[in-house]
Design an enzyme around this catalytic site. Structure first.
Site, short mmCIF file in Angstrom:
data_model
loop_
_atom_site.label_atom_id
_atom_site.label_comp_id
_atom_site.label_asym_id
_atom_site.label_seq_id
_atom_site.Cartn_x
_atom_site.Cartn_y
_atom_site.Cartn_z
N GLU A 198 0.76 -1.42 -0.03
CA GLU A 198 -0.08 0.09 -0.05
C GLU A 198 0.91 1.28 0.11
O GLU A 198 0.75 2.05 0.85
CB GLU A 198 -0.96 0.01 1.18
CG GLU A 198 -2.02 -1.16 1.05
CD GLU A 198 -3.16 -0.83 2.18
OE1 GLU A 198 -2.98 -0.30 3.22
OE2 GLU A 198 -4.09 -1.52 1.90
N GLU A 399 -5.25 -8.39 -1.23
CA GLU A 399 -6.15 -8.13 -0.02
C GLU A 399 -7.61 -7.88 -0.37
O GLU A 399 -7.71 -7.10 -0.90
CB GLU A 399 -5.57 -6.98 0.85
CG GLU A 399 -4.33 -7.27 1.60
CD GLU A 399 -3.65 -6.09 2.63
OE1 GLU A 399 -4.62 -5.51 3.03
OE2 GLU A 399 -2.71 -6.07 2.49
C1 BGP Z 1 -4.39 -3.10 4.87
C2 BGP Z 1 -2.89 -3.49 5.22
C3 BGP Z 1 -2.97 -4.81 6.12
C4 BGP Z 1 -4.21 -4.86 6.96
C5 BGP Z 1 -5.50 -4.58 6.38
C6 BGP Z 1 -6.78 -4.54 7.35
O1 BGP Z 1 -4.15 -1.75 4.83
O2 BGP Z 1 -2.18 -3.68 4.05
O3 BGP Z 1 -1.79 -4.87 6.63
O4 BGP Z 1 -4.17 -5.14 8.03
O5 BGP Z 1 -5.33 -3.32 5.52
O6 BGP Z 1 -6.57 -3.49 7.99
P1 BGP Z 1 -6.65 -3.59 9.58
O7 BGP Z 1 -5.75 -4.62 9.90
O8 BGP Z 1 -6.40 -2.13 10.02
O9 BGP Z 1 -8.43 -3.95 9.87
#
Ligand code: BGP
Length: 508
Positions: A198, A399
């Site tokens: 990201e 993701e």
């Molecule tokens: C993205 C990241 C991840 C992840 C996901 C969910 O931004 O690349 O590392 O964790 O989001 O976010 P969160 O863990 O804050 O729910």
């Protein structure tokens, strides 16, 4: 009957899940690993934040003063990313549970400070290199292709404190050396690489994304990371160069490997048919596309010139940078996709820097998760079409997923029909995008095993199909459980995405 023979997905489609070192490994100070910024991302409970409503204490971006305090007195902080889910010691059992769903791909990241404890040491740490050898071997033994992010929100602390993270070209050079080291070591074992997770998150969180640590602003906001556009776009440039150099090295060292970027994809809708709202969509789109445009097309897009000029932003480049960007374009594009956003005209005819990933404007047509994230499967199809139209490169979904406050029973089981429905609806739209002609070669669910949240450092925002018995304070046996969704995803994968029915889930 919906079985693999009726699937619209390519035969060797990579179904699987995604993780990151800082959110699973733990063992933050073992076998020579150095500290990373993620080791300083506290979990702050709702109770602790009471009284700070509207101005919460930061979970995942520390100010310099807080970080120094946590260095001296770690016992005063709850730092879950130091613990993760103990993947470092339990990876065999955890990978086996994931492989039990039929995973074809496991997205993970390497902890840079496990390989180079300070980020820029003269020699790599053999114990760190050996650990990932074992993990990759295990993945292959279990039939999973590792897809590996070089840097997922965990800049080595030394580079952050001494060099300002990616504000400095020293960090760019150190990253290139780190990338070269792991490309050589894992040649033949890793076929798919990503550079930065990201990368566009530098605009909202340069601490997490880029290792930038700023002093407390003393204005009561706890947030020195707002604004600072000159710094953020300079850091972006430096990370573009670092990413492109890694791409070039990867191609030189292992011509059989493929390397991609990773964009937090923000799909924007206009709030009304007012042309001004649509203009705002255009502006916000540009802030987002900027990152994948540079990494996939190899040049600064035309629209940034006016934006930089009118906002007095000056990017310092070294000779050769533009050529590096031109040559170092990615082989494929990856995105995280969680939600869509509503745009309302902000009254400017020239875009102003935008710093918020999440807009406050609600979409009345969408449900939201328990964390307030809008759930929009059709937006997924739309965004995939937009990306493919723009780059004509293969796409990997690095993701997509749903965090929920699962109420686990003593076996770690929960009837998580909400997660099953989220998955079903998104895969259904993914299939539509493939039918539209979009070239997607894999889908990785975020957090297929419960892990520490990136944004809030809590574990109770659970994403997994596999549950882990651990709480926000590190209590628990770490025993694994299988949720109902585990069996749904297994069935879905077995049919190569053709069988999305939720009626006949077999729990075995
Ligand atoms: C993205 C990241 C991840 C992840 C996901 C969910 O931004 O690349 O590392 O964790 O989001 O976010 P969160 O863990 O804050 O729910």
């Amino acid at each position: 009957m919906a079985d693999a023979s009726t699937s619209v997905f390519p035969k060797d489609f990579l179904w699987g899940g995604a993780t990151a070192a800082n959110q699973i490994e733990g063992a933050f100070d073992e076998d020579g690993r150095g500290l990373a910024t993620s080791d300083f991302a506290p979990f702050i409970s709702r109770e602790a934040n009471r009284g700070y409503e509207g101005n919460p204490l930061p979970h995942n971006s520390m100010t310099l003063e807080m970080l120094q305090d946590a260095l001296e007195h770690p016992e005063n902080y709850n730092l879950p990313k130091r613990r993760g889910i103990d993947f470092y010691h339990r990876f065999r059992e955890q990978l086996e549970a994931l492989a039990g769903m039929g995973f074809k791909v496991f997205r993970m990241s390497i902890s840079w400070s496990r390989i180079f404890p300070n980020g820029d040491d003269a020699e790599p740490n053999e114990a760190g290199l050996a650990f990932y050898d074992q993990v990759f071997d295990e993945c292959h033994r279990l039939g999973m292709e590792p897809l590996v992010t070089l840097c997922h929100f965990d800049t080595p602390l030394h580079l952050a404190l001494e060099y300002g993270g990616f504000q400095s070209r020293h960090t760019v050079d150190a990253f290139e050396r780190y990338a070269e080291t792991v490309f050589r070591r894992y040649k033949g074992k890793v076929k798919y690489w990503l550079t930065f997770n990201e990368i566009n998150n530098v605009l909202t969180n340069p601490f997490t994304c880029s290792g930038v640590v700023l002093p407390d602003p003393h204005d009561g906001t706890h947030n020195p990371y707002k604004g600072n556009w000159q710094m953020k776009y300079q850091v972006s440039h430096n990370q573009f160069v670092a990413s492109a150099k890694a791409v070039i090295k990867c191609h030189e060292i292992d011509p059989n490997a493929k390397i991609g970027n990773m964009l937090c994809r923000l799909e924007n809708y206009a709030e009304t048919p007012k042309p001004e709202d649509q203009l705002q969509v255009l502006f916000e789109d540009h802030f987002n596309w900027f990152y994948s445009d540079v990494q996939a097309k190899g040049e600064y897009p035309y629209y940034m010139k006016r934006f930089f000029d009118e906002n007095d932003i000056h990017i310092e480049m070294e000779p050769g940078d533009l050529e590096t960007l031109r040559v170092g374009t990615v082989d494929f594009v990856t995105i995280s996709y969680y939600m869509t956003y509503i745009m309302r005209y902000k009254g400017e005819t020239v875009p102003k820097p935008s710093g918020s990933l999440v807009t406050a404007i609600k979409n009345p047509y969408l449900k939201v998760s328990q964390w307030g994230w809008p759930i929009d499967p059709i937006g997924f199809r739309i965004t995939l079409n937009h990306i493919y139209d723009r780059y004509h490169l293969p796409i990997f979904i690095s993701e997509n997923g749903l965090g929920a406050n699962d109420q686990l029973d003593e076996n770690g089981y929960v009837e998580d029909d909400y997660r099953i429905e989220y998955l079903r609806a998104h895969v259904e739209q993914l299939a539509e995008a493939i039918k539209d002609g979009v070239d997607v070669f894999g889908y990785a669910w975020w957090g297929p095993i419960d892990l520490v949240s990136s944004g809030t450092s809590e574990i109770s925002k659970r994403y997994g199909f596999v549950s882990v018995d651990i709480d926000d304070y590190g209590n628990g046996t770490l025993k694994l459980g299988r949720k109902k969704s585990y069996y749904y995803y297994k069935k879905l994968i077995a049919s190569n995405g053709a069988d999305l029915s939720t009626d006949d889930i077999v729990m075995e």
